[in-house]
Design a protein around this motif. Structure first.
Motif, PDB file in Angstrom:
ATOM      1  N   ALA A 131       0.828  -1.206   0.000  1.00 41.56           N
ATOM      2  CA  ALA A 131       0.000   0.000   0.000  1.00 41.56           C
ATOM      3  C   ALA A 131       0.859   1.251   0.000  1.00 41.56           C
ATOM      4  CB  ALA A 131      -0.924   0.012   1.203  1.00 41.56           C
ATOM      5  N   SER A 132       0.328   2.317  -0.592  1.00 41.33           N
ATOM      6  CA  SER A 132       1.006   3.610  -0.576  1.00 41.33           C
ATOM      7  C   SER A 132      -0.030   4.727  -0.605  1.00 41.33           C
ATOM      8  CB  SER A 132       1.958   3.753  -1.774  1.00 41.33           C
ATOM      9  OG  SER A 132       1.234   3.728  -2.985  1.00 41.33           O
ATOM     10  N   ILE A 133       0.363   5.869  -0.066  1.00 43.65           N
ATOM     11  CA  ILE A 133      -0.473   7.066  -0.099  1.00 43.65           C
ATOM     12  C   ILE A 133       0.378   8.193  -0.672  1.00 43.65           C
ATOM     13  CG2 ILE A 133      -1.797   8.730   1.262  1.00 43.65           C
ATOM     14  CD1 ILE A 133      -2.228   6.557   3.342  1.00 43.65           C
ATOM     15  N   SER A 134      -0.167   8.900  -1.647  1.00 40.78           N
ATOM     16  CA  SER A 134       0.605   9.962  -2.284  1.00 40.78           C
ATOM     17  C   SER A 134      -0.278  11.166  -2.553  1.00 40.78           C
ATOM     18  CB  SER A 134       1.219   9.458  -3.604  1.00 40.78           C
ATOM     19  OG  SER A 134       0.199   8.965  -4.461  1.00 40.78           O
ATOM     20  N   GLY A 135       0.362  12.279  -2.841  1.00 37.97           N
ATOM     21  CA  GLY A 135      -0.407  13.485  -3.121  1.00 37.97           C
ATOM     22  C   GLY A 135       0.449  14.571  -3.733  1.00 37.97           C
ATOM     23  N   PHE A 136      -0.243  15.547  -4.305  1.00 34.65           N
ATOM     24  CA  PHE A 136       0.431  16.686  -4.916  1.00 34.65           C
ATOM     25  C   PHE A 136      -0.420  17.923  -4.674  1.00 34.65           C
ATOM     26  CE2 PHE A 136       0.988  19.561  -8.600  1.00 34.65           C
ATOM     27  CZ  PHE A 136       2.349  19.820  -8.484  1.00 34.65           C
ATOM     28  N   GLY A 137       0.199  18.958  -4.128  1.00 35.52           N
ATOM     29  CA  GLY A 137      -0.500  20.208  -3.891  1.00 35.52           C
ATOM     30  C   GLY A 137       0.318  21.381  -4.374  1.00 35.52           C
ATOM     31  N   GLY A 138      -0.356  22.330  -5.009  1.00 39.34           N
ATOM     32  CA  GLY A 138       0.385  23.473  -5.520  1.00 39.34           C
ATOM     33  C   GLY A 138      -0.520  24.502  -6.153  1.00 39.34           C
ATOM     34  N   MET A 139       0.046  25.235  -7.084  1.00 38.11           N
ATOM     35  CA  MET A 139      -0.671  26.324  -7.727  1.00 38.11           C
ATOM     36  C   MET A 139      -0.484  26.286  -9.234  1.00 38.11           C
ATOM     37  SD  MET A 139      -2.263  28.478  -5.666  1.00 38.11           S
ATOM     38  CE  MET A 139      -2.375  28.775  -3.883  1.00 38.11           C
ATOM     39  N   HIS A 140      -1.583  26.517  -9.976  1.00 37.14           N
ATOM     40  CA  HIS A 140      -1.478  26.823 -11.390  1.00 37.14           C
ATOM     41  C   HIS A 140      -1.019  28.278 -11.504  1.00 37.14           C
ATOM     42  CE1 HIS A 140      -3.401  23.082 -12.217  1.00 37.14           C
ATOM     43  NE2 HIS A 140      -4.599  23.460 -11.804  1.00 37.14           N
ATOM     44  N   ILE A 141      -0.002  28.507 -12.298  1.00 38.66           N
ATOM     45  CA  ILE A 141       0.548  29.851 -12.481  1.00 38.66           C
ATOM     46  C   ILE A 141       0.015  30.432 -13.793  1.00 38.66           C
ATOM     47  CG2 ILE A 141       2.632  31.237 -12.569  1.00 38.66           C
ATOM     48  CD1 ILE A 141       2.252  29.687  -9.961  1.00 38.66           C
TER      49      ILE A 141
END
Length: 308
Positions: free
Chosen positions: A277-287
């Motif tokens: 099992a794994s948990i992943s994510g990505f957070g940021g901003m559209h420029i």
């Protein structure tokens, strides 16, 4: 044909019901989330004889900004290429199979072929047949030339039931340079794609969260630099990284840049006896998003399990 459509709608309804307490599922999840980033570089390099056999993995991805959901599966057969002690050749393989993506708005399915000829370069080609149910306001086809796919326009499309039921086809080729030096890992997947949709005008595609012409080509690059934390990364690790994503679409003329932070937590095998099992994510901003302003937030989370 009738039974196939009925099955697709049942799966979509079940998928929506699973996450209703968490989020209203309106879109598929963008490819920015990558649960495999780092895992292939961290695991101890096996011999060619140990690389092979059937495999199956599944993941559920949720995106709150903008709202989205996808249930993804991939199954295939992998075969090792070389029996070598060389760090460039050990663990190389060829892999082929079927991948699917299901949400309350759409269903994708098609074959893929992946090749790792050397440890520092991964190649992949895939083709997908796509069907959109017309639910949740998607596929969204604006009725004017303004090409408005702002969050307000997408919300209005869902509220008014303006989603268009249709089908399409997509072919992609991806090349991924990758390397690991100590605990520093780097990947730069770059995708070249062609997509054709059975619609009359330009449309908003919810998987990529982008605007396309009825027949279009595009390219996406996602260079990512990360660092591994954990006493025994081959068993379990936490990877933190930074990612820049650039997307360019030929016929619609859309260009978009996204920057943000990525994480990937590979859970210890003791947490789950029947899979990895794994948990992943990505957070940021559209420029400088094409029609959502200078800064537009993005956030996605994905939980995945490799069954065998």
């Amino acid at each position: 044909m009738t039974s196939t459509r009925s099955w697709i709608y049942v799966c979509a309804a079940l998928c929506a019901g699973l996450v209703t307490p968490i989020v209203s599922a309106e879109e598929l999840v963008e490819e920015s989330i990558d649960e495999e980033f780092g895992e292939a570089l961290v695991e101890e390099e096996p011999a060619a004889a140990e690389v092979g056999g059937f495999h199956l993995q599944s993941s559920l991805a949720i995106r709150p900004f903008p709202i989205g959901l996808a249930l993804r599966t991939q199954g295939g057969f992998k075969k090792g290429l070389f029996e070598s002690d060389s760090p460039l050749l050990s663990g190389t393989y060829i892999d082929g199979g079927i991948s699917t993506s299901l949400s309350p708005a759409a269903f994708w399915a098609g074959p893929y072929l992946e090749l790792l000829p050397v440890a520092v370069l991964k190649l992949k080609v895939s083709a997908n047949f796509m069907t959109y149910f017309g639910t949740w306001g998607y596929l969204y086809v604006p009725g004017d030339a303004a090409q408005d796919w702002s969050l307000d326009a997408l919300s209005a499309s869902a509220d008014q039931g303006l989603g268009q039921s249709t089908t399409g086809m997509m072919v992609e080729a991806e090349t991924t340079p990758q390397m690991k030096v100590g605990r520093v890992v780097f990947q730069a997947p770059t995708t070249f794609g062609w997509m054709k949709m059975d619609v009359a005008n330009n449309y908003y595609e919810p998987i990529y969260d982008l605007f396309f012409a009825p027949e279009d080509t595009y390219w996406v690059t996602r260079p990512t630099l990360g660092y591994l934390f954990g006493e025994n990364p081959a068993e379990s690790f936490v990877l933190l990284g930074v990612r820049w994503e650039h997307t360019s679409i030929a016929n619609s003329g859309v260009v978009r840049d996204t920057v943000g932070l990525l994480f990937n937590w590979k859970l210890p095998s003791s947490y789950l006896s029947w899979g990895d099992a794994s948990i992943s994510g990505f957070g940021g901003m559209h420029i400088d998003h094409p029609n959502r302003g200078e800064l537009s937030p993005y956030l996605g989370i994905q939980a995945g399990v490799k069954l065998f």
